[in-house]
Design an enzyme around this catalytic site. Structure first.
Site, short mmCIF file in Angstrom:
data_model
loop_
_atom_site.label_atom_id
_atom_site.label_comp_id
_atom_site.label_asym_id
_atom_site.label_seq_id
_atom_site.Cartn_x
_atom_site.Cartn_y
_atom_site.Cartn_z
N GLY A 83 0.00 -12.30 2.37
CA GLY A 83 -0.21 -11.86 1.00
C GLY A 83 0.72 -12.56 0.02
N ASP A 85 2.23 -11.49 -2.65
CA ASP A 85 3.41 -10.73 -3.04
C ASP A 85 4.49 -10.85 -1.98
OD1 ASP A 85 1.72 -9.37 -1.29
OD2 ASP A 85 2.20 -7.39 -2.08
N ARG A 86 4.11 -10.73 -0.72
CA ARG A 86 5.07 -10.90 0.36
C ARG A 86 5.62 -12.33 0.38
NH1 ARG A 86 1.99 -9.06 5.60
NH2 ARG A 86 4.03 -9.46 6.58
N THR A 108 2.88 1.31 -2.98
CA THR A 108 1.75 2.06 -2.43
C THR A 108 1.72 1.90 -0.91
OG1 THR A 108 0.50 1.64 -4.45
CG2 THR A 108 -0.74 2.36 -2.53
N THR A 161 5.95 22.69 0.06
CA THR A 161 6.29 21.49 -0.73
C THR A 161 7.50 20.78 -0.15
OG1 THR A 161 5.34 22.41 -2.77
CG2 THR A 161 6.99 20.68 -3.01
#
Length: 243
Positions: A83, A85-86, A108, A161
């Site tokens: 990728g 970005d990597r 994400t 939560t």
């Protein structure tokens, strides 16, 4: 030469204007039309979202899309489908010449890439980030709520939560610790970036270096490499830091 660098990520678009000396100024780009204000400088971008509107404007302006097929300065065992970005993050980490090194991007999805003692990119892993883990729990169960990651959490939650936040935050921290321990040689430096990095930084080793502009600086360095140039590392962090 000055450059406008863009990182079109899954969640948001980040941009910075780099001067000839490598000083970076953050740039706010809310819509593709905002790019028309930057026609005075070359533009290079990485795109993991594959957003058609942004791509159309960038191509119209003659921007260069940085992809691994064009070549990268670091040696790698990974496929040419690494990728962008990597790849950009690894360009920056490799230029720092501090090996072995780990590049950890927390968004994400999280990605972890390993450079061995000689600077060879051996490979990496991809996993679910904090927000994605919590969204998946809410989506695929009938009673668990939709919540956001917490900056801190107890070791053991005392309600639903807290239990979810502990499972996401501490679970990911334990997962990352396991990956770091399993590497062939302990890294000298852990380069850390991504929107969720500040949440995980307190749970990571003390040699972690928070470099929020690692991807964009790597894009700038990558662009220079493709031009046959070797710029300096002005503005590059040299030691552990806090967000």
């Amino acid at each position: 030469m000055a450059l406008l660098a863009l990182d079109i990520g899954n969640s948001r678009i980040k941009a910075a204007f780099f001067t000839d000396t490598g000083e970076a100024q953050p740039v706010a780009l809310r819509r593709p039309q905002d790019l028309t204000r930057w026609t005075h400088a070359p533009i290079a971008y990485i795109d993991t979202r594959m957003d058609g509107r942004w791509r159309a404007y960038l191509q119209e302006l003659g921007a260069l899309e940085l992809v691994t097929e064009l070549g990268v300065p670091f040696p790698t065992q990974y496929s040419t489908r690494l990728g962008p970005d990597r790849a950009a993050q690894l360009v920056a980490a490799w230029q720092a010449k501090r090996f072995p090194a780990v590049v950890l991007s927390l968004g994400t999805a999280y990605t972890l890439d390993y450079l061995d003692g000689e600077g060879l990119h051996v490979g990496g892993v991809i996993g679910a980030g904090l927000s994605l883990r919590l969204r998946a729990l809410a989506h695929f169960t009938g009673r668990l709520p939709r919540i956001k990651p917490a900056p801190v959490s107890p070791l053991l939650g005392t309600d639903t939560t807290e239990a979810m936040q502990a499972g996401a935050l501490r679970g990911l921290a334990f997962e990352l610790a396991g990956w770091l321990e399993a590497l062939p040689n302990p890294p000298k430096v852990l380069w850390l970036c991504g929107g969720e990095a500040p949440l995980l930084l307190p749970h990571l080793p003390s040699y972690a270096i928070f470099a929020p502009d690692l991807t964009l600086r790597g894009a700038w360095l990558w662009w220079h490499f493709l031009r046959g140039e070797s710029p300096s590392l002005v503005g590059f962090p040299s030691g552990p830091s806090s967000p």
